[in-house]
Structures are given as C-alpha cells and as structure tokens.
Design an enzyme around this catalytic site. Structure first.
Site, PDB file in Angstrom:
ATOM      1  N   ARG A 298     -10.330 -26.087  -2.153  1.00  0.00           N
ATOM      2  CA  ARG A 298     -10.120 -27.169  -1.201  1.00  0.00           C
ATOM      3  C   ARG A 298      -9.460 -26.466  -0.135  1.00  0.00           C
ATOM      4  O   ARG A 298      -8.995 -26.720   0.908  1.00  0.00           O
ATOM      5  CB  ARG A 298      -9.338 -28.095  -1.496  1.00  0.00           C
ATOM      6  CG  ARG A 298     -10.113 -29.025  -3.000  1.00  0.00           C
ATOM      7  CD  ARG A 298      -9.095 -30.185  -3.130  1.00  0.00           C
ATOM      8  NE  ARG A 298      -7.867 -29.738  -3.678  1.00  0.00           N
ATOM      9  CZ  ARG A 298      -7.624 -29.742  -5.015  1.00  0.00           C
ATOM     10  NH1 ARG A 298      -8.767 -30.025  -5.821  1.00  0.00           N
ATOM     11  NH2 ARG A 298      -6.749 -29.620  -5.723  1.00  0.00           N
TER      12      ARG A 298
ATOM     13  N   HIS B 260       1.538  -5.761 -20.463  1.00  0.00           N
ATOM     14  CA  HIS B 260       0.357  -5.288 -21.156  1.00  0.00           C
ATOM     15  C   HIS B 260       0.030  -4.077 -21.362  1.00  0.00           C
ATOM     16  O   HIS B 260      -0.468  -3.510 -22.581  1.00  0.00           O
ATOM     17  CB  HIS B 260      -0.908  -5.885 -20.328  1.00  0.00           C
ATOM     18  CG  HIS B 260      -2.369  -5.421 -20.687  1.00  0.00           C
ATOM     19  ND1 HIS B 260      -2.856  -5.889 -21.957  1.00  0.00           N
ATOM     20  CD2 HIS B 260      -3.135  -4.551 -20.211  1.00  0.00           C
ATOM     21  CE1 HIS B 260      -3.871  -5.330 -22.104  1.00  0.00           C
ATOM     22  NE2 HIS B 260      -4.222  -4.582 -21.098  1.00  0.00           N
TER      23      HIS B 260
ATOM     24  N   GLN C 216     -14.178 -12.398 -18.808  1.00  0.00           N
ATOM     25  CA  GLN C 216     -12.701 -12.374 -19.519  1.00  0.00           C
ATOM     26  C   GLN C 216     -12.308 -13.560 -20.324  1.00  0.00           C
ATOM     27  O   GLN C 216     -12.108 -13.610 -21.480  1.00  0.00           O
ATOM     28  CB  GLN C 216     -11.586 -12.243 -18.472  1.00  0.00           C
ATOM     29  CG  GLN C 216     -11.571 -10.940 -17.822  1.00  0.00           C
ATOM     30  CD  GLN C 216     -10.990  -9.873 -18.441  1.00  0.00           C
ATOM     31  OE1 GLN C 216     -11.393 -10.027 -19.779  1.00  0.00           O
ATOM     32  NE2 GLN C 216     -10.485  -8.651 -18.144  1.00  0.00           N
TER      33      GLN C 216
ATOM     34  N   GLN D 100       0.647  -4.897  -6.726  1.00  0.00           N
ATOM     35  CA  GLN D 100      -0.323  -4.840  -7.867  1.00  0.00           C
ATOM     36  C   GLN D 100       0.960  -4.579  -9.323  1.00  0.00           C
ATOM     37  O   GLN D 100       0.446  -4.728 -10.279  1.00  0.00           O
ATOM     38  CB  GLN D 100      -1.178  -3.574  -8.033  1.00  0.00           C
ATOM     39  CG  GLN D 100      -1.911  -3.625  -6.757  1.00  0.00           C
ATOM     40  CD  GLN D 100      -3.116  -4.658  -6.693  1.00  0.00           C
ATOM     41  OE1 GLN D 100      -3.170  -5.605  -7.620  1.00  0.00           O
ATOM     42  NE2 GLN D 100      -3.966  -4.613  -5.816  1.00  0.00           N
TER      43      GLN D 100
ATOM     44  N   LYS E  93       0.558   0.677  -3.867  1.00  0.00           N
ATOM     45  CA  LYS E  93       0.001  -0.624  -4.125  1.00  0.00           C
ATOM     46  C   LYS E  93       1.049  -1.448  -4.838  1.00  0.00           C
ATOM     47  O   LYS E  93       0.828  -1.841  -5.891  1.00  0.00           O
ATOM     48  CB  LYS E  93      -1.429  -0.580  -4.713  1.00  0.00           C
ATOM     49  CG  LYS E  93      -2.488  -0.027  -4.151  1.00  0.00           C
ATOM     50  CD  LYS E  93      -2.852  -0.625  -2.793  1.00  0.00           C
ATOM     51  CE  LYS E  93      -4.012  -0.119  -2.071  1.00  0.00           C
ATOM     52  NZ  LYS E  93      -4.525  -0.711  -0.818  1.00  0.00           N
TER      53      LYS E  93
ATOM     54  N   TYR F  51     -17.182  -1.665 -12.526  1.00  0.00           N
ATOM     55  CA  TYR F  51     -16.806  -2.413 -11.109  1.00  0.00           C
ATOM     56  C   TYR F  51     -16.134  -1.674 -10.556  1.00  0.00           C
ATOM     57  O   TYR F  51     -16.044  -1.414  -9.390  1.00  0.00           O
ATOM     58  CB  TYR F  51     -16.263  -3.649 -11.201  1.00  0.00           C
ATOM     59  CG  TYR F  51     -15.987  -4.709 -10.310  1.00  0.00           C
ATOM     60  CD1 TYR F  51     -16.764  -4.760  -9.157  1.00  0.00           C
ATOM     61  CD2 TYR F  51     -14.628  -4.454 -10.023  1.00  0.00           C
ATOM     62  CE1 TYR F  51     -16.434  -5.817  -8.223  1.00  0.00           C
ATOM     63  CE2 TYR F  51     -13.874  -5.279  -8.829  1.00  0.00           C
ATOM     64  CZ  TYR F  51     -15.094  -5.661  -8.044  1.00  0.00           C
ATOM     65  OH  TYR F  51     -14.520  -6.477  -6.764  1.00  0.00           O
TER      66      TYR F  51
ATOM     67  N   HIS G 107       1.219  -7.058 -15.626  1.00  0.00           N
ATOM     68  CA  HIS G 107       0.462  -5.853 -15.725  1.00  0.00           C
ATOM     69  C   HIS G 107       1.273  -4.836 -16.643  1.00  0.00           C
ATOM     70  O   HIS G 107       0.565  -4.092 -17.549  1.00  0.00           O
ATOM     71  CB  HIS G 107       0.201  -5.119 -14.082  1.00  0.00           C
ATOM     72  CG  HIS G 107      -0.717  -4.099 -14.177  1.00  0.00           C
ATOM     73  ND1 HIS G 107      -2.235  -3.892 -14.139  1.00  0.00           N
ATOM     74  CD2 HIS G 107      -0.238  -2.697 -14.290  1.00  0.00           C
ATOM     75  CE1 HIS G 107      -2.319  -2.685 -14.044  1.00  0.00           C
ATOM     76  NE2 HIS G 107      -1.257  -1.868 -14.187  1.00  0.00           N
TER      77      HIS G 107
ATOM     78  N   LYS H  61      -5.289   3.607 -24.544  1.00  0.00           N
ATOM     79  CA  LYS H  61      -4.300   2.821 -24.154  1.00  0.00           C
ATOM     80  C   LYS H  61      -3.188   3.484 -23.099  1.00  0.00           C
ATOM     81  O   LYS H  61      -2.727   2.993 -22.322  1.00  0.00           O
ATOM     82  CB  LYS H  61      -3.505   1.829 -24.976  1.00  0.00           C
ATOM     83  CG  LYS H  61      -4.365   0.971 -25.948  1.00  0.00           C
ATOM     84  CD  LYS H  61      -5.228  -0.007 -25.188  1.00  0.00           C
ATOM     85  CE  LYS H  61      -6.455   0.257 -25.213  1.00  0.00           C
ATOM     86  NZ  LYS H  61      -7.352  -0.730 -24.213  1.00  0.00           N
TER      87      LYS H  61
END
Length: 311
Positions: free
Chosen positions: A283, A167, A228, A159, A156, A204, A164, A141
C-alpha cells in the site's frame, strides 16, 4: 589496634582465596562431569578440545564488528572489495554444495528415515563421515563471519544489526556442542537444509557483486524470502516430530528444543518481514516499499534476503 586490623585483613584475604579456589574447583568438577558425556571421536579435532578457543574468537568478532572496526573505518574511505566478494561468495557456494553431498552420503540419502534418526557414535566409515561433515559445517560458520567483516570494511554500517551479529555469533557457539556431543542424527537436518539455502543465497550474492550487467540474471530475488520461510517451516516441522514419536531415544533431547526454538524464532521474524514488505508494504509508494524491504531484511538470518548487500 593496627595489628588487629592487619590480622583481620589477612584472614579476609585467606577466606576469599579459599572461596575462589572452591568455586574454581566446583566449576572444574562440573565441567569434567559434563564433558565425560562428549563424543571421544571429535575431542582432538580443531577447536574441539574445549569451548574456550571458539569463545575467544566469537568475542573478538563481536568486539571488532560492533566497536573496533567501525571506529577504524570512521575516517577512512570504504574498501572496494568487488573481486574478493565474488571469490568469497562463490567459494561459499562450492563449500555448501560439498557439505550437501556429504550430509546426503553420510546419512540423509543413505539410510536416515527423516523421523527418529539417532546419532551413530561408532567408528564406521559412514559414522565418521557424518561427524566430519558436522565439524565442517561448524567451521563454515566462522568463514561466514566474513559477511560482517566485509560490511565493516565497506562501511555498510546500516547492515550491522543486532540480529545479524547475534546470528553469526550464536551459530558456531551452539554448533560446538552439537559436534562435541551429537554429531549426526535428526539434529543435523537443519544443517542440510541451511546448506541448500546457502547455495541459492550466496549464488545471488555472487551475481550481485559482479555488477549491474548481471542484474538480468537476478529475476528470482523476489523468491528469496519464500525460500527462507519454507526452510524454517521444514526445520520446525521435522524437529517437532520428536514430541509425537513414541520411544524415540535420541541421545541429547536438549538439541531438539534448541533447534525447535531457533526455527520458530526465525519463522516468526520472516513472517513479520513478509507482512511488512509484501502485504502492508504494497500500500506504500514504490520507493517506500523498497525502504521497508531493506529495513526488515537487514541482518535477518545472515542477511539472506538483503537485496542491497553488495550495491
């Protein structure tokens, strides 16, 4: 009069010092009683002596990614970390594969019932192997905190969501208690699942970091959110069994509540994302769908569904 004031001030000082001493003594006594129930096998392992070292690391991480780092990068050009990102992501994949193997061989594939599995506190090779795997998962971790560091260095900043950072900060903090008190048993099922998901997700990420030429190998990105969701459903379902099993004497039930709450929170977050991105978002024009997708996935559970992470 001055002597009376001076004397009163000294008395107040002495009183405050005594109160602070009493508070410190009470906290130390509570901590000593608390730590007496810890697993003696793990007390001398790296970062396991007390929660203070990891707390310092976590505070430093939060300060860097939310304040110091963005300020340092404000007037600087973003770093090109393509090579580092490729090595990092596939390194996490390799580590996750190894942890899956160790979790399986130390219990989940060699005797665990997937129901009321207690912690084995013995010094048997298998029990020690499980404890060591739990510690490795805990330590991973801290490695994954680099996700956020890379966001900062690559500017970035979109982000850097609360979710984030939260966690990445809360996972090692809570897992310190897991390794120190409950290294094994039913509380480790979510770690096994999370390691499996990380193999898929970081593969990925690694392919994405390799550039546009590898986009053709990323046809399965639309299934990332589904993976997920399945993870959180499985975690919540598995841990919920505890409340329906008679005479399950799991040694630290508090972890059952923590894992269950954690699973429910992220299940809700991903269902909310699914609704906005795939139901409500259908939509919208394609450009707005993509923006909605990115907005709701940024930072969610490690940013695992973020398709723009390395673009």
């Amino acid at each position: 009069m001055d002597k009376n004031i001076s004397g009163s001030f000294c008395e107040l000082q002495g009183f405050l010092k005594m109160e602070i001493f009493n508070i410190k003594s009470s906290v130390a006594l509570i901590y000593d009683e608390f730590i007496q129930n810890a697993d003696s096998r793990t007390e001398n392992w790296l970062l396991m002596s007390s929660p203070i070292p990891q707390t310092v690391i976590i505070i430093a991480y939060i300060y860097f990614v939310t304040s110091l780092g963005p300020k340092m990068m404000e007037n600087r050009k973003a770093f090109d970390l393509k090579g580092i990102l490729i090595v990092y992501n596939f390194g996490v994949v390799a580590l996750s594969v190894y942890m899956i193997h160790e979790f399986v061989m130390s219990g989940w594939g060699t005797g665990y019932s997937f129901r009321c599995d207690l912690v084995d506190y013995s010094n048997s090779p298998q029990a020690i192997r499980m404890a060591e795997t739990c510690w490795l998962y805990y330590f991973s971790k801290f490695i994954e905190m680099l996700d956020t560091i890379f966001f900062v260095l690559r500017k970035k900043n979109s982000q850097l969501t609360f979710l984030h950072v939260y966690h990445h900060a809360i996972m090692p903090f809570t897992w310190w208690f897991g390794v120190r008190f409950s290294a094994g048993g039913l509380g480790t099922f979510h770690a096994l699942l999370n390691s499996i998901v990380h193999v898929i997700m970081y593969t990925y990420y690694g392919l994405t970091a390799m550039g546009p030429n590898y986009q053709k190998y990323l046809w399965w990105k639309k299934y990332l959110t589904t993976i997920q969701l399945i993870q959180f459903v499985m975690v919540t379902t598995h841990i919920s069994q505890y409340f329906f099993i008679k005479d399950c004497n799991y040694q630290f039930p508090i972890f059952v509540y923590i894992i269950g709450l954690y699973g429910l929170i992220f299940l809700f977050l991903f269902l909310n994302f699914w609704y906005h991105a795939y139901t409500k978002g259908k939509r919208l024009p394609k450009v707005l769908q993509a923006q909605t997708w990115a907005h709701h996935t940024n930072g969610v559970m490690n940013g695992n569904a973020d398709h723009e992470k390395y673009q």
